[in-house]
Every structure is written in C-alpha cells, then in structure tokens.
Design an enzyme around this catalytic site. Structure first.
Site, mmCIF file in Angstrom:
data_model
loop_
_atom_site.group_PDB
_atom_site.id
_atom_site.type_symbol
_atom_site.label_atom_id
_atom_site.label_comp_id
_atom_site.label_asym_id
_atom_site.label_seq_id
_atom_site.Cartn_x
_atom_site.Cartn_y
_atom_site.Cartn_z
ATOM 1 N N GLU A 156 -13.672 52.518 24.728
ATOM 2 C CA GLU A 156 -13.516 51.083 24.907
ATOM 3 C C GLU A 156 -12.325 50.580 24.091
ATOM 4 O O GLU A 156 -12.206 50.904 22.914
ATOM 5 C CB GLU A 156 -14.784 50.344 24.441
ATOM 6 C CG GLU A 156 -16.012 50.703 25.248
ATOM 7 C CD GLU A 156 -17.255 49.917 24.811
ATOM 8 O OE1 GLU A 156 -17.145 48.997 23.972
ATOM 9 O OE2 GLU A 156 -18.345 50.241 25.327
ATOM 10 N N GLU B 246 -15.117 45.603 33.029
ATOM 11 C CA GLU B 246 -16.492 45.102 32.979
ATOM 12 C C GLU B 246 -16.508 43.601 32.766
ATOM 13 O O GLU B 246 -15.886 43.079 31.834
ATOM 14 C CB GLU B 246 -17.256 45.806 31.842
ATOM 15 C CG GLU B 246 -18.668 45.258 31.648
ATOM 16 C CD GLU B 246 -19.589 46.159 30.837
ATOM 17 O OE1 GLU B 246 -19.227 47.314 30.540
ATOM 18 O OE2 GLU B 246 -20.694 45.696 30.511
ATOM 19 N N ASP C 5 -19.369 58.681 27.353
ATOM 20 C CA ASP C 5 -18.877 57.626 26.467
ATOM 21 C C ASP C 5 -18.760 58.164 25.053
ATOM 22 O O ASP C 5 -19.718 58.763 24.534
ATOM 23 C CB ASP C 5 -19.886 56.465 26.428
ATOM 24 C CG ASP C 5 -19.494 55.290 27.291
ATOM 25 O OD1 ASP C 5 -18.302 55.153 27.617
ATOM 26 O OD2 ASP C 5 -20.391 54.501 27.644
ATOM 27 N N LYS D 263 -14.876 58.619 27.815
ATOM 28 C CA LYS D 263 -14.517 57.213 28.009
ATOM 29 C C LYS D 263 -14.510 56.507 26.667
ATOM 30 O O LYS D 263 -15.386 56.742 25.836
ATOM 31 C CB LYS D 263 -15.491 56.524 28.970
ATOM 32 C CG LYS D 263 -15.187 55.029 29.182
ATOM 33 C CD LYS D 263 -15.850 54.453 30.411
ATOM 34 C CE LYS D 263 -17.304 54.103 30.250
ATOM 35 N NZ LYS D 263 -17.566 53.099 29.177
ATOM 36 N N ASP E 134 -22.975 55.144 26.799
ATOM 37 C CA ASP E 134 -23.632 54.803 25.540
ATOM 38 C C ASP E 134 -24.696 53.723 25.770
ATOM 39 O O ASP E 134 -25.450 53.382 24.858
ATOM 40 C CB ASP E 134 -22.622 54.388 24.464
ATOM 41 C CG ASP E 134 -21.797 53.184 24.854
ATOM 42 O OD1 ASP E 134 -21.857 52.766 26.025
ATOM 43 O OD2 ASP E 134 -21.079 52.657 23.968
ATOM 44 N N SER E 135 -24.788 53.228 27.017
ATOM 45 C CA SER E 135 -25.931 52.386 27.409
ATOM 46 C C SER E 135 -27.241 53.156 27.222
ATOM 47 O O SER E 135 -28.315 52.549 27.193
ATOM 48 C CB SER E 135 -25.793 51.924 28.865
ATOM 49 O OG SER E 135 -25.504 53.022 29.715
HETATM 50 N N1 LIG Z 1 -29.148 48.400 31.370
HETATM 51 C C1 LIG Z 1 -27.882 48.097 31.033
HETATM 52 N N2 LIG Z 1 -27.029 47.707 31.989
HETATM 53 C C2 LIG Z 1 -25.733 47.380 31.691
HETATM 54 O O1 LIG Z 1 -24.966 47.030 32.613
HETATM 55 C C3 LIG Z 1 -25.313 47.473 30.340
HETATM 56 C C4 LIG Z 1 -26.257 47.913 29.383
HETATM 57 N N3 LIG Z 1 -27.515 48.208 29.740
HETATM 58 N N4 LIG Z 1 -25.914 48.048 28.070
HETATM 59 C C5 LIG Z 1 -24.537 47.915 27.686
HETATM 60 C C6 LIG Z 1 -23.875 46.882 28.475
HETATM 61 C C7 LIG Z 1 -24.372 45.465 28.228
HETATM 62 N N5 LIG Z 1 -24.083 44.857 29.499
HETATM 63 C C8 LIG Z 1 -24.371 43.530 29.849
HETATM 64 C C9 LIG Z 1 -25.524 42.920 29.415
HETATM 65 C C10 LIG Z 1 -25.824 41.625 29.784
HETATM 66 C C11 LIG Z 1 -24.937 40.895 30.569
HETATM 67 C C12 LIG Z 1 -25.264 39.492 30.948
HETATM 68 O O2 LIG Z 1 -26.410 39.081 30.887
HETATM 69 N N6 LIG Z 1 -24.272 38.706 31.388
HETATM 70 C C13 LIG Z 1 -24.455 37.314 31.794
HETATM 71 C C14 LIG Z 1 -23.073 36.675 31.930
HETATM 72 C C15 LIG Z 1 -22.940 35.450 31.069
HETATM 73 C C16 LIG Z 1 -21.635 34.756 31.347
HETATM 74 O O3 LIG Z 1 -21.586 33.995 32.333
HETATM 75 O O4 LIG Z 1 -20.659 34.969 30.619
HETATM 76 C C17 LIG Z 1 -25.162 37.221 33.138
HETATM 77 O O5 LIG Z 1 -25.956 36.296 33.301
HETATM 78 O O6 LIG Z 1 -24.890 38.035 34.033
HETATM 79 C C18 LIG Z 1 -23.755 41.507 30.989
HETATM 80 C C19 LIG Z 1 -23.486 42.823 30.621
HETATM 81 C C20 LIG Z 1 -23.565 45.804 30.434
HETATM 82 N N7 LIG Z 1 -24.029 47.093 29.917
HETATM 83 C C1 LIG Z 2 -21.822 50.469 32.269
HETATM 84 C C2 LIG Z 2 -20.898 51.591 31.923
HETATM 85 C C3 LIG Z 2 -19.484 51.282 32.311
HETATM 86 C C4 LIG Z 2 -20.998 52.015 30.488
HETATM 87 O O1 LIG Z 2 -20.066 51.972 29.728
HETATM 88 C C5 LIG Z 2 -22.298 52.510 30.012
HETATM 89 O O2 LIG Z 2 -23.232 52.708 30.812
HETATM 90 O O3 LIG Z 2 -22.412 52.735 28.793
HETATM 91 MG MG LIG Z 3 -20.633 52.333 27.707
#
Ligand SMILES: Nc1nc(=O)c2c([nH]1)NC[C@@H]1CN(c3ccc(C(=O)N[C@@H](CCC(=O)O)C(=O)O)cc3)CN21
Ligand SMILES: CC(C)C(=O)C(=O)O
Ligand SMILES: [Mg+2]
Length: 281
Positions: free
Chosen positions: A133, A199, A101, A131, A62-63
């Site tokens: 959540e 995740e 998803d 999948k 669903d990303s």
């Molecule tokens: N392009 C893309 N990649 C992804 O992995 C993803 C998506 N979209 N969309 C749905 C979710 C959103 N996701 C994300 C988005 C941002 C962070 C992020 O910026 N995390 C911070 C962590 C902050 C902390 O320390 O708690 C980082 O800096 O990594 C993590 C997962 C993972 N998924």
């Molecule tokens: C990052 C994976 C696990 C996901 O759920 C997605 O791409 O939507």
């Molecule tokens: Mg997803």
C-alpha cells in the site's frame, strides 16, 4: 442473483491449463481490453474452489486480520500470521497467480525490510507476487523488489493500513487528492509495479488512471472502468454481516451455513444423526 448475463471465458478468466497465470498474461489482457476478476483467499479449500472457477488471480489479503483473525483493522496482522495462509492458498490452487499482501510494518521503514518480508512470502509460501500500500513514499521499496525479481502489485486510494491517518474507511482521492493519486500511480508504474489496486475512489478518477497507465488497474469501490475487479470473498459470498456499499452479494452463505449448523445440531439433539449408515460395524 444476476449471473445470467454470462460472459464467455476469456484467455485470462475461466481457462484451464496446468501452468500458473503470469504477470505477462496479465499485461497482455490489458492490451486486449479484457476485464478480469480477482478474489481474496485464505485457505486451501476456497482457493481450490476459486481456482476451478477460473479466477486468474487470488489475493491473500491482510484483510485476513479481520475476516480470519477477528481484529477490527488490518494493522495487527504479521508476516508470521499470513505466510501459512498464503502457503495454503498456493497448495490449494494450480492455475491462479497467488499474490500476498505485505502486512503493516513489514515494508514501510526501509528497502532491506521490504525485501526480507517479500522474500519470506516467496520462499516460505510460494506466492508469485506481493502487494504493498502506498505511492511515491514507498518507491524505493517497489524498485528494489522489482530489481530483485519480485512482481509488485501496488494499492492506492483507501489503503486500510493507513486507517489511523484517514480516521475511518472513507472514499479517497476527491479533488486535489485525485491529482496526487494520479501522480502516485504513474510513479508506481515507472518503478515497475505490474498492476495497481484502486480502492474506494471516485469512478471518474479510477477511469482516468486506468486510461493513463499501461499496467492494469484493479478496482474495489472504484466503478466499472478499471481493468479488473477485486472483492473480499466473504463479502461477495454473503458471509460478512455488514459490508461497504461497493460490495455485491452473489450468495447468502451466512444463511446457508447457519441453517446447516442448526439442522446438524437439531439432529444430534434429537438422536437422528448419526443414522446406521454413518456408523461402522
Ligand atoms: N471484509 C472486508 N472487506 C473489505 O473490503 C475490506 C476489509 N474487510 N478489511 C480491509 C478493508 C477495509 N475496507 C472497507 C471497510 C469499510 C468501508 C466502508 O464502510 N465504506 C463506506 C464509505 C463511506 C464514505 O462514503 O466515504 C461505505 O458506506 O461504503 C470501505 C472499505 C475494505 N477492506
Ligand atoms: C481488498 C483487497 C484489495 C485487500 O487489500 C485485502 O483483501 O487485504
Ligand atoms: Mg489488503
């Protein structure tokens, strides 16, 4: 790029063969302590590239809400949005198991809703699994789908469909929340889930969950001890402008594609393209 420490193909990764990977193949890989890669895919051509690269499991995430449709979260995307993408990924691949998803709102409310959404993906897209959540709160849905013959991949930790509860995309499962996640993981395994995505959780927790379950764990931002890894393909290929810390870029598609677009544009503007060999006489 550090692609030189090449692992040999394993039974699950890199194999050829004209049947799709099954949940039994995936279960057997854990018994052999064999790590495996999963990637997202949203269209037929990339699905074919990843399938030919031997990626055993493709996720129509669903990303897509963000990387395909341009929303700023995964909340808005619908079953109607994802079913055609999932169908394209199935048509583009031969060997990979394709997992879709279930989008936000299509399975949380009740068992009939979850069965209806999952059924649409199996019938209209041809995916092999779905999948979802969440943990103990969605056990009835997981049990009902498994009972109906639908393989279910679970997803715990940073579950992006709950971004409005978390208040952002942050690491989950620190402290007592880690024990709750462990209990959710065990309950999902007992309910019949065939695997679980972890995740953005501390790597120590992901390792403990991995060692406590007989079904495989698939990590994203969960360290190196999970049975498998998953990344959004546009992130690992360097197309996404900004990514989380857990992403490693294996290519720079943003530059490659931008350079190609500029080179084409300059040749059109300059009258260089099309050349005689590109014309019909
Ligand atoms: N392009 C893309 N990649 C992804 O992995 C993803 C998506 N979209 N969309 C749905 C979710 C959103 N996701 C994300 C988005 C941002 C962070 C992020 O910026 N995390 C911070 C962590 C902050 C902390 O320390 O708690 C980082 O800096 O990594 C993590 C997962 C993972 N998924
Ligand atoms: C990052 C994976 C696990 C996901 O759920 C997605 O791409 O939507
Ligand atoms: Mg997803």
């Amino acid at each position: 790029m550090s692609s030189s420490s090449a692992a040999q193909p394993t039974a699950l990764y890199g194999g050829q063969g004209d049947r799709r990977v099954t949940v039994r193949d995936i279960a057997a890989a854990k018994q052999r302590h064999e790590k495996w890669p999963m990637l997202t895919a949203y269209d037929a051509l990339t699905a074919r590239v990843f399938d030919e690269a031997g990626i055993p499991v493709l996720l129509v995430g669903d990303s897509a809400a963000m990387v395909v449709y341009g929303y700023d979260s995964t909340i808005p995307v619908t079953v109607d949005d994802l079913v055609p993408l999932a169908a394209a990924v199935v048509r583009g691949s031969k060997r990979a198991m394709v997992v879709a998803d279930l989008p936000f709102g299509s399975y949380q409310a009740d068992v009939p809703g979850a069965l209806a959404a999952a059924t649409r993906f199996l019938k209209e897209s041809g995916v092999q699994a779905v999948k979802v959540e969440g943990g103990r709160r969605i056990l009835p849905q997981v049990e009902a789908m498994v009972a109906a013959g639908i393989p279910v991949m679970a997803h715990l930790g940073l579950t992006p469909q709950s971004v409005n509860v978390f208040g952002g995309y942050r690491v989950q499962g620190r402290g007592q929340a880690g024990e709750e996640l462990m209990a959710d993981a065990k309950a999902l395994e007992a309910a019949g889930a065939f695997s679980v995505v972890l995740e953005c959780v501390p790597e120590e927790l992901a390792a403990r969950v991995t060692d406590s379950l007989s079904i495989p764990t698939i990590g994203i931002g969960a360290g190196d001890h999970t049975d498998a890894q998953v990344l959004v393909w546009q992130d690992m290929a360097g197309l996404t402008p900004r990514t989380a810390k857990f992403v490693k870029k294996y290519a720079d598609l943003r530059t490659v594609l931008g350079d190609a677009a500029r080179a084409y544009a300059e040749e059109v503007v300059g009258g260089v393209f099309p050349a005689p060999e590109h014309a019909y006489h």
